[in-house]
Write an enzyme that holds these catalytic residues in place. Sequence first.
Site, PDB file in Angstrom:
ATOM      1  N   ARG A   1      12.163  -6.083   4.467  1.00 37.40           N
ATOM      2  CA  ARG A   1      12.074  -4.710   3.972  1.00 37.40           C
ATOM      3  C   ARG A   1      12.790  -3.680   4.845  1.00 37.40           C
ATOM      4  NH1 ARG A   1       5.685  -2.922   4.579  1.00 37.40           N
ATOM      5  NH2 ARG A   1       5.634  -2.837   6.848  1.00 37.40           N
TER       6      ARG A   1
ATOM      7  N   ARG B   1      -9.192   0.921   9.249  1.00 38.32           N
ATOM      8  CA  ARG B   1      -8.845  -0.460   9.588  1.00 38.32           C
ATOM      9  C   ARG B   1      -9.939  -1.136  10.408  1.00 38.32           C
ATOM     10  NH1 ARG B   1      -2.905   0.594   9.331  1.00 38.32           N
ATOM     11  NH2 ARG B   1      -1.753  -1.339   9.582  1.00 38.32           N
TER      12      ARG B   1
ATOM     13  N   ARG C   1      11.563  -1.150  10.379  1.00 37.92           N
ATOM     14  CA  ARG C   1      10.545  -0.841  11.383  1.00 37.92           C
ATOM     15  C   ARG C   1      10.641  -1.817  12.545  1.00 37.92           C
ATOM     16  NH1 ARG C   1       4.927   0.038   8.244  1.00 37.92           N
ATOM     17  NH2 ARG C   1       4.255  -1.016  10.134  1.00 37.92           N
TER      18      ARG C   1
ATOM     19  N   ARG D   1      -0.186  -8.525  13.768  1.00 38.98           N
ATOM     20  CA  ARG D   1      -0.723  -7.569  12.786  1.00 38.98           C
ATOM     21  C   ARG D   1      -1.636  -8.272  11.785  1.00 38.98           C
ATOM     22  NH1 ARG D   1       4.835  -5.324  10.975  1.00 38.98           N
ATOM     23  NH2 ARG D   1       3.765  -4.000   9.460  1.00 38.98           N
TER      24      ARG D   1
ATOM     25  N   LYS E   1       0.836  -1.210   0.000  1.00 37.96           N
ATOM     26  CA  LYS E   1       0.000   0.000   0.000  1.00 37.96           C
ATOM     27  C   LYS E   1       0.868   1.256   0.000  1.00 37.96           C
ATOM     28  CE  LYS E   1      -2.084  -1.068   3.947  1.00 37.96           C
ATOM     29  NZ  LYS E   1      -1.401  -2.303   4.341  1.00 37.96           N
TER      30      LYS E   1
END
Length: 213
Positions: free
Chosen positions: A126, A87, A160, A171, A13
Amino acid sequence: MNIILLGPPGAGKGTQARKLVDERGMIQLSTGDMLRDARSSGTEMGQKVAAIMDAGQLVTDEIVIGLIREKLEQNPTGSFIFDGFPRTLAQADALGELLAAMGTKLDAVIEMKVDDEALVHRITARSTCATCGEGYNDISKPIPADGHCVKCGGTEFKRRPDDNEESLRTRLMEYYKKTSPLIGYYWAKGDLKQIDGLGEIDEVSAAIAEIIG
Ligand code: AMP
């Protein structure tokens, strides 16, 4: 033009939202980025949400709706990409009301479909440039050997704190329990479009462009 990019963590996203900002001048509203900014600037709210974010849980609707309301008020005529918001169903209702009060509406809700195994691989690999936010992936798009960001030349990169397997599991669970009902919600409203989020970045962008024109 106002769109939501909907999908689990790691669906891409943020990557697609940044491209839309660069290429079309749209405004990216990422509640995750807003909360991370609040944490790094040490606000009271930032301190309050830090542990919740690191654990991979959702922060309260009240906080994130407040953040979005503020940004919409600052840019009353913008063209928005909602990234990581809404969300929950309560957030979706609140967004509809906020946009209606501004005399505007959602044009499309784009669900980016990616299988769970791919998400785990993407997320644990990532990193981003600390200066401009350009995204990297240890396997598919490694940081250049000379250590300079391809976009801005920056030399600092970060991961992160919630991009680890344990927090990712929470998550994903939060996504399936609280966010995935939005797929049915927007389908019933006639706003839902679905795309394959597994392809190359440019292929996914092309699929988005087909929807938003
Ligand atoms: P993201 O960058 O979108 O993956 O968000 C990182 C974290 O911020 C999430 O795991 C949540 O803890 C929090 N967060 C971001 N957006 C929301 C939202 N709309 N509602 C609740 N919590 C959120």
